[in-house]
Write an enzyme that holds these catalytic residues in place. Structure first.
Site, PDB file in Angstrom:
ATOM      1  N   ASP A 165      -1.871   2.010   2.512  1.00 50.07           N
ATOM      2  CA  ASP A 165      -0.578   1.560   3.029  1.00 50.07           C
ATOM      3  C   ASP A 165       0.467   2.650   3.132  1.00 50.07           C
ATOM      4  O   ASP A 165       1.393   2.535   3.935  1.00 50.07           O
ATOM      5  CB  ASP A 165      -0.057   0.400   2.182  1.00 50.07           C
ATOM      6  N   HIS A 215       3.128  -3.970  -0.203  1.00 48.18           N
ATOM      7  CA  HIS A 215       2.052  -3.336  -0.967  1.00 48.18           C
ATOM      8  C   HIS A 215       2.454  -2.068  -1.734  1.00 48.18           C
ATOM      9  O   HIS A 215       2.377  -2.043  -2.960  1.00 48.18           O
ATOM     10  CB  HIS A 215       0.859  -3.047  -0.048  1.00 48.18           C
TER      11      HIS A 215
END
Length: 374
Positions: free
Chosen positions: A296, A201
């Site tokens: 993330d 990500h």
């Protein structure tokens, strides 16, 4: 098993898909979302349509922005909100949790179950509650409206761990009719370190930030991950696996994980991503104010880097993405994120880290601690 009652916390991509699926196969499902305007359509018509690998319609029992209503009577509470919401969500739930309820973070990212379990203890949850986390989300999916979602593919296998770890198989047995893909992890340290969102990500997002900020249309994985970006992701993944090795955790490389989860194969990570049919059609975001950075980095990469420092491991690739993220956003993700101190692992041996992951930090002699939060 049928007869269970589910509560889904969060009406985003994953929440809509999961709620629709569970209702479609016959479960009673409540759906909660904090922002009322995002669920008004579902309140008026509590039906979710699914397309893609899973096709059908599910009618929800209740749609609400009131936490007490959402989790009342639920056997399993499936949390699908981003990791930055886990701590506050746990605080909001605490007054209404009952003995025997199970909270499952889908996923926990890195340290989610540890953080939620500790929050329940801090806010005096005196009930026997199990906190579990999935290593990743069960679907590659996107919500297509408030009342619909497209499931690109269901993963073949997802590990899950619980606090206390003695309850992991119990959680899996309850979920196996709906999700036979769940398999047991040693503990929540294993699910946390095997967090592949940390690899897939933030780096592709930041390394494609110019295109994303301009709103350029491209497929996030297939076009956004080029051979050089694929090589960089493999360096990050090697660092993640080094952390796992020192922690005595079974790890798969990101390349191996794509094969296990999706059946995708290739000679390197780049080629394996290109051969993953589940990623085809998944479009890049249209801006940088997204969870691939704000979730993330602080809740996946920061805890990994923080644990690595404690273990004496160098993580230059992971650190470079954290640094770029902080420079672009102007945020201090070490202050915001899940550091080793916040996870309660600072200064501990590897053995004691696993002890906390397995029994929630409660002394083994405390029999209540064996069953859940006490």
């Amino acid at each position: 098993m049928l007869g269970l009652k589910f509560s889904i916390i969060g009406a985003g991509n994953g929440g809509i898909a999961m709620a629709g699926y569970l209702a479609m196969i016959g479960y009673e499902v409540n759906l909660y979302n904090r922002t009322l305007e995002n669920i008004l359509s579902l309140i008026n018509n509590p039906t979710i349509s699914l397309t893609g690998e899973v096709t059908g319609k599910g009618k929800l029992n209740k749609v609400t922005n009131i936490m007490e209503e959402a989790i009342d009577g639920a056997d399993i509470i499936m949390v699908t909100v981003p990791a930055m919401g886990h701590y506050q969500m746990a605080i909001e739930m605490t007054p209404y949790l009952k003995d025997g309820q199970i909270i499952v973070l889908n996923p926990g990212r890195t340290g989610g179950a540890l953080e939620v379990y500790e929050a329940l203890r801090q806010y005096n949850c005196n009930n026997k509650v199990v906190v579990a986390e999935a290593q990743t989300f069960i679907y590659a999916c996107r919500a297509t409206s408030q009342n619909s979602a497209h499931i690109f593919q269901v993963k073949n296998e997802v590990t899950i761990g619980a606090i206390p770890s003695s309850k992991t198989n119990h959680v899996i047995n309850l979920l196996k009719f709906a999700y036979p893909q769940f398999i047991p992890a040693k503990d929540v340290l294993e699910t946390s370190i095997n967090n592949y969102g940390a690899i897939f990500h933030p780096a592709p997002t930041l390394l494609n930030s110019g295109h994303i900020e301009r709103g350029a249309a491209f497929e996030y994985y297939i076009e956004g991950i080029t051979p050089s970006i694929g090589d960089f992701l493999e360096k990050m993944d090697h660092e993640r696996m080094e952390i796992g090795k020192i922690l005595q955790i079974n790890t798969l490389s990101a390349k191996e994980w794509l094969c296990e989860s999706y059946g995708a194969k290739g000679k390197n990570l780049y080629e394996t991503i290109q051969n993953n049919s589940a990623y085809k059609g998944l479009q890049a975001p249209k801006g940088l104010n997204i969870r691939y950075i704000y979730e993330d980095v602080p809740y996946s990469l920061i805890p990994m880097a923080s644990i690595a420092i404690e273990l004496g491991i160098q993580t230059p690739a992971i650190n470079s993405i954290i640094n770029i993220a902080e420079l672009i956003t102007g945020r201090n993700f070490y202050v915001e994120g899940r550091t080793i101190e916040k996870l309660g692992l600072k200064g501990l041996s590897v053995y004691d880290m696993h002890k906390i992951a397995q029994i929630g930090g409660i002394d083994k002699k405390d029999k209540k601690g064996e069953e859940g939060v006490a």
